[in-house]
Design an enzyme around this catalytic site. Structure first.
Site, PDB file in Angstrom:
ATOM      1  N   GLY A  85      36.605  39.575  44.810  1.00  0.00           N
ATOM      2  CA  GLY A  85      36.452  40.580  43.777  1.00  0.00           C
ATOM      3  C   GLY A  85      35.056  40.655  43.195  1.00  0.00           C
ATOM      4  O   GLY A  85      34.895  40.968  42.016  1.00  0.00           O
ATOM      5  N   HIS A 128      34.611  47.642  33.075  1.00  0.00           N
ATOM      6  CA  HIS A 128      35.912  47.026  32.857  1.00  0.00           C
ATOM      7  C   HIS A 128      36.977  48.110  32.919  1.00  0.00           C
ATOM      8  O   HIS A 128      36.672  49.308  33.064  1.00  0.00           O
ATOM      9  CB  HIS A 128      35.950  46.292  31.512  1.00  0.00           C
ATOM     10  N   ASP A 158      43.184  47.493  35.886  1.00  0.00           N
ATOM     11  CA  ASP A 158      43.186  46.158  36.471  1.00  0.00           C
ATOM     12  C   ASP A 158      44.430  45.885  37.307  1.00  0.00           C
ATOM     13  O   ASP A 158      44.337  45.442  38.452  1.00  0.00           O
ATOM     14  CB  ASP A 158      43.098  45.094  35.370  1.00  0.00           C
TER      15      ASP A 158
END
Length: 378
Positions: A85, A128, A158
């Site tokens: 990641g 994010h 996410d």
């Protein structure tokens, strides 16, 4: 146990979506080996709460020390899949990029989890969840009318659009590799995944069915798809969309002869106010019992601590207690090869020596790796 038993996945430890994807594969029976860097785990003293690492084995390797990359290459050569990641290009610097790994293991499925993807003008930018879902079009529609967009935790980018889609992509590519004998790269970007989750809403917007934020049937605009506060400060969730459920709902509230037509949108604000007044007359427990035996689509809004004790969750064993803590059971369920209860998370480096032995690393070299700080653990 589990439908993915027999598959080996190597995961380079990260945060959020990558570990979640690997957790899903481990839940389904894959042998997931997590590569942790020395001192990298934030759960060093509370391993049992590191749920995203449940069911995985862990080896601790310092990639910056001589011999570290070679060990990772050995692990990759033994694997069916690999998950990382980092930003694009980071692992290439360690000769652990897709080209290097697929050259050594042509059947390898190489999973890459990023926010913006492997290419495009934002591919190397930091971000994010909130940033990814913002440009995916998923953040703007969420929230109340006349208010700024509401942040949906980090579930959309996410976990839903990121880790879940990466796990799905890995399984698809692993299945294809069984037939072709060839691996490939899975480019899982949270922007792509969050946009994919918006598929039906993009359709609704372009047909004119979906309006501005907080004015629609399932975004808090409708009085029959809303959260209402109770007298004791609790909340009840109402999802009485269909007319037959709405009719039961208003009858149970004693408002069947008072409220206007369900779909009279001009009256929705006033209808909300009246329904809210009724819910404030009793505590949450009263309303839960009041609607328990009917199809009005009304349920209590449970706190995280209450979830494990709800009768339905207990009956399905949806929340399991393990190592003195509670966590969600594996999902979905399978009639023949079910993964069952999740396995425990282990401390960083817990399986280092056992994994080195599996790779055929001689005892003397194992001790040398430990002494030089290339690996750490038991």
């Amino acid at each position: 146990m589990g439908p993915l038993a027999g598959l080996r996945i190597i995961e380079v430890a990260g945060i959020g979506p990558g570990p979640f994807a690997a957790m899903l594969l481990a839940d389904m029976g894959a042998d997931v080996i997590r590569i942790e860097r020395p001192g990298g785990s934030m759960f060093a003293n509370q391993t049992e709460l590191d749920f995203l690492n449940r069911g995985k084995r862990c080896i601790c390797i310092d990639l910056k020390k001589e011999g570290g990359v070679a060990l990772v290459q050995q692990l990759i050569a033994s694997a069916d899949g690999f998950i990382e990641g980092f930003r694009p290009g980071v692992l290439e610097k360690y000769t652990l990029g897709p080209d290097d790994c697929l050259r050594a293991n042509p059947r390898l499925v190489y999973g890459r989890m990023t926010g913006f993807g492997q290419d495009g003008p934002l591919s190397n930018r930091a971000g994010h969840d909130i940033n990814y879902i913002a440009i995916a079009g998923a953040l703007h529609p969420m929230g109340r009318a006349g208010e700024k967009p509401a942040i949906p935790l980090n579930l959309v980018g996410d976990f839903g659009g990121g880790g879940m889609l990466l796990a799905f992509g890995m399984v698809c590519a692993l299945l294809e590799a069984k037939g072709s004998g060839k691996g490939q790269v899975v480019d899982a970007a949270m922007v792509d995944g969050a946009s994919l989750l918006m598929t039906s809403l993009f359709s609704a917007w372009q047909t004119g069915y979906w309006g501005e934020r907080g004015t629609n049937m399932i975004d808090g605009g409708a009085p029959f798809y809303e959260v209402y506060q109770t007298r004791d400060g609790g909340f009840m969730a109402v999802g009485a969309l269909e007319s037959q459920f709405y009719q039961v709902f208003v009858e149970r509230l004693g408002l069947a002869d008072e409220l206007p037509n369900q779909y009279d949108m001009a009256q929705w604000p006033a209808m909300k106010e009246r329904i809210a007044e009724v819910f404030l007359q009793h505590d949450r427990d009263h309303w839960e019992a009041h609607f328990a035996d009917c199809d009005a689509c009304v349920t209590p809004v449970l706190s995280m601590d209450e979830v494990k004790d709800h009768p339905h969750n207990r009956a399905r064993n949806s929340i399991v207690v393990k190592d003195g803590v509670w966590q969600p059971r594996t999902a979905p369920r399978f009639s023949r090869t079910d993964g069952g209860e999740p396995a425990s998370a282990v401390p960083s480096g817990h399986d280092t020596m056992a994994i080195l032995a599996e790779l055929g690393v001689a005892d003397e070299y194992q001790r040398e790796l430990l002494a030089n700080g290339v690996v750490m653990g038991e």
